[in-house]
Design a protein around this motif. Structure first.
Motif, PDB file in Angstrom:
ATOM      1  N   PRO A   1      37.474  42.991  29.975  1.00  0.00           N
ATOM      2  CA  PRO A   1      36.928  41.280  30.013  1.00  0.00           C
ATOM      3  C   PRO A   1      37.790  40.452  30.080  1.00  0.00           C
ATOM      4  O   PRO A   1      37.469  39.689  31.173  1.00  0.00           O
TER       5      PRO A   1
ATOM      6  N   GLN B   1      38.857  38.690  33.567  1.00  0.00           N
ATOM      7  CA  GLN B   1      38.455  37.638  34.732  1.00  0.00           C
ATOM      8  C   GLN B   1      39.280  36.001  33.922  1.00  0.00           C
ATOM      9  O   GLN B   1      39.560  35.248  35.173  1.00  0.00           O
TER      10      GLN B   1
ATOM     11  N   ILE C   1      37.334  44.825  36.924  1.00  0.00           N
ATOM     12  CA  ILE C   1      36.272  45.464  36.069  1.00  0.00           C
ATOM     13  C   ILE C   1      36.225  43.824  35.618  1.00  0.00           C
ATOM     14  O   ILE C   1      37.029  43.804  34.050  1.00  0.00           O
TER      15      ILE C   1
ATOM     16  N   ALA D   1      34.205  39.984  32.638  1.00  0.00           N
ATOM     17  CA  ALA D   1      34.000  39.037  32.736  1.00  0.00           C
ATOM     18  C   ALA D   1      33.643  38.957  30.938  1.00  0.00           C
ATOM     19  O   ALA D   1      34.569  39.206  30.811  1.00  0.00           O
TER      20      ALA D   1
ATOM     21  N   THR E   1      30.231  45.703  30.238  1.00  0.00           N
ATOM     22  CA  THR E   1      30.529  46.018  32.047  1.00  0.00           C
ATOM     23  C   THR E   1      31.646  47.432  31.275  1.00  0.00           C
ATOM     24  O   THR E   1      31.738  48.590  32.507  1.00  0.00           O
TER      25      THR E   1
ATOM     26  N   HIS F   1      23.858  41.701  35.469  1.00  0.00           N
ATOM     27  CA  HIS F   1      23.708  42.856  33.961  1.00  0.00           C
ATOM     28  C   HIS F   1      22.248  43.467  34.180  1.00  0.00           C
ATOM     29  O   HIS F   1      21.857  44.219  33.767  1.00  0.00           O
TER      30      HIS F   1
ATOM     31  N   ASP G   1      37.928  49.580  27.901  1.00  0.00           N
ATOM     32  CA  ASP G   1      38.724  48.366  28.356  1.00  0.00           C
ATOM     33  C   ASP G   1      40.444  49.346  27.855  1.00  0.00           C
ATOM     34  O   ASP G   1      40.084  50.207  27.404  1.00  0.00           O
TER      35      ASP G   1
ATOM     36  N   LYS H   1      39.075  48.323  33.135  1.00  0.00           N
ATOM     37  CA  LYS H   1      38.478  47.373  33.354  1.00  0.00           C
ATOM     38  C   LYS H   1      38.596  46.529  31.847  1.00  0.00           C
ATOM     39  O   LYS H   1      39.180  47.536  30.701  1.00  0.00           O
TER      40      LYS H   1
ATOM     41  N   HIS I   1      32.516  41.539  38.852  1.00  0.00           N
ATOM     42  CA  HIS I   1      33.002  40.190  37.915  1.00  0.00           C
ATOM     43  C   HIS I   1      31.355  40.723  37.200  1.00  0.00           C
ATOM     44  O   HIS I   1      30.646  40.673  38.416  1.00  0.00           O
ATOM     45  N   VAL I   2      30.856  40.386  36.084  1.00  0.00           N
ATOM     46  CA  VAL I   2      29.666  41.025  35.627  1.00  0.00           C
ATOM     47  C   VAL I   2      29.759  40.203  34.469  1.00  0.00           C
ATOM     48  O   VAL I   2      29.736  39.076  33.759  1.00  0.00           O
TER      49      VAL I   2
ATOM     50  N   ILE J   1      29.552  49.768  34.034  1.00  0.00           N
ATOM     51  CA  ILE J   1      30.335  49.899  35.635  1.00  0.00           C
ATOM     52  C   ILE J   1      31.521  50.958  34.838  1.00  0.00           C
ATOM     53  O   ILE J   1      32.003  51.375  36.393  1.00  0.00           O
TER      54      ILE J   1
ATOM     55  N   SER K   1      29.234  42.000  27.466  1.00  0.00           N
ATOM     56  CA  SER K   1      28.677  41.742  29.080  1.00  0.00           C
ATOM     57  C   SER K   1      28.270  43.141  29.146  1.00  0.00           C
ATOM     58  O   SER K   1      27.084  43.200  30.336  1.00  0.00           O
TER      59      SER K   1
END
Length: 277
Positions: A123, A126, A7, A9, A15, A211, A38, A121, A143-144, A18, A13
């Motif tokens: 961010p 990405q 995951i 983003a 996440t 989101h 995270d 997860k 991708h969020v 999720i 965002s």
């Protein structure tokens, strides 16, 4: 072999929810997480612009392999342990690595085991979409995307400060609030454009989550995530998962600000992504 679910983003965002859905659905997401869920092992290895600027594909793959051994086999050999410790020591995001030493020693002593389904997860994932897809044969990437104007006025500027240089966006530290918001939105646009372009190469292994839609229609979106991830979840558990998304107070915060500071092309891109302005 099951899927590896990642995951990514822009920070802030949404996440965390999720990731929580996947955790409660039975996906192992790591044993070194912060409050936003995270995966800090991924952070230690790869959230480092000094490394990223000079790293070859082999360098990145070497660190991804360490991450894989840590997550998939719950074990590190001495070589991989050394790579993780050095990466963390060189990473300015981490000043105290004493707890990591204890963790690494445990991983060296732990008997390896094979996890069929796992994920993480973080961010900054990405930034490495393409490298991850080339490394993992069974990658599923989520991708969020959160409303760009809400993100423009977010207090979370970590990715802008860390990776803005990739798009020639620089924060000097003496900008006014509106100037920082402009740069934050521009970073959101550039990073989202790049993520979506890379996502095209992943085909059915790329899932885009809005989101706002996730919060408004949790059942529909969580069903998408579960199906995409290849998970089998009982109805009773699903009903619990549907309760995880919450409408946060920061949704729509942009409405309290003057939007004239942004260019028309910026506003247009936000609309193109399906967000109301």
């Amino acid at each position: 072999m099951g899927n590896v679910i990642a995951i990514g983003a822009l920070g802030g965002s949404g996440t965390r929810a999720i990731a929580q859905v996947l955790i409660e659905a039975g996906v192992y997401m790591g044993d070194n997480l912060n409050y936003p869920n995270d995966n800090l092992i991924f952070t230690r290895l790869l959230k480092n612009p000094a490394f990223h600027k000079t790293a070859s594909n082999e360098d990145i793959n070497e660190r991804l392999n360490v991450f894989k051994q840590y997550m998939e086999r719950n074990h590190l050999n001495f070589h991989d342990a050394g790579i993780l410790l050095k990466a963390s020591t060189d990473n300015l995001n981490f000043k105290d690595n004493r707890k990591l030493w204890v963790t690494v020693i445990r991983k060296i002593l732990t008997v390896p085991k094979q996890r069929e389904v796992w994920g993480w997860k973080e961010p900054n994932t990405q930034i490495y979409i393409e490298e991850l897809y080339n490394f993992f044969d069974n990658l599923k990437y989520i991708h969020v995307v959160r409303h760009g104007l809400d993100m423009a006025f977010s207090n979370n500027k970590q990715q802008l400060l860390t990776w803005g240089y990739k798009y020639d966006i620089h924060v000097q530290g003496n900008e006014k609030e509106d100037e920082v918001a402009y740069k934050q939105l521009e970073y959101w646009i550039k990073s989202t454009e790049e993520s979506l372009k890379k996502g095209e190469k992943l085909g059915d292994n790329f899932l885009l989550i809005n989101h706002s839609t996730f919060c408004k229609s949790p059942k529909e979106q969580i069903d998408r995530i579960i199906e995409f991830s290849g998970l089998a979840v009982e109805e009773e558990k699903l009903s619990e998962l549907y309760k995880i998304p919450k409408q946060t107070k920061t949704i729509g915060r942009y409405q309290k600000h003057n939007l004239d500071i942004f260019d028309n092309h910026q506003i247009d891109f936000v609309k193109q992504l399906g967000f109301e302005v």
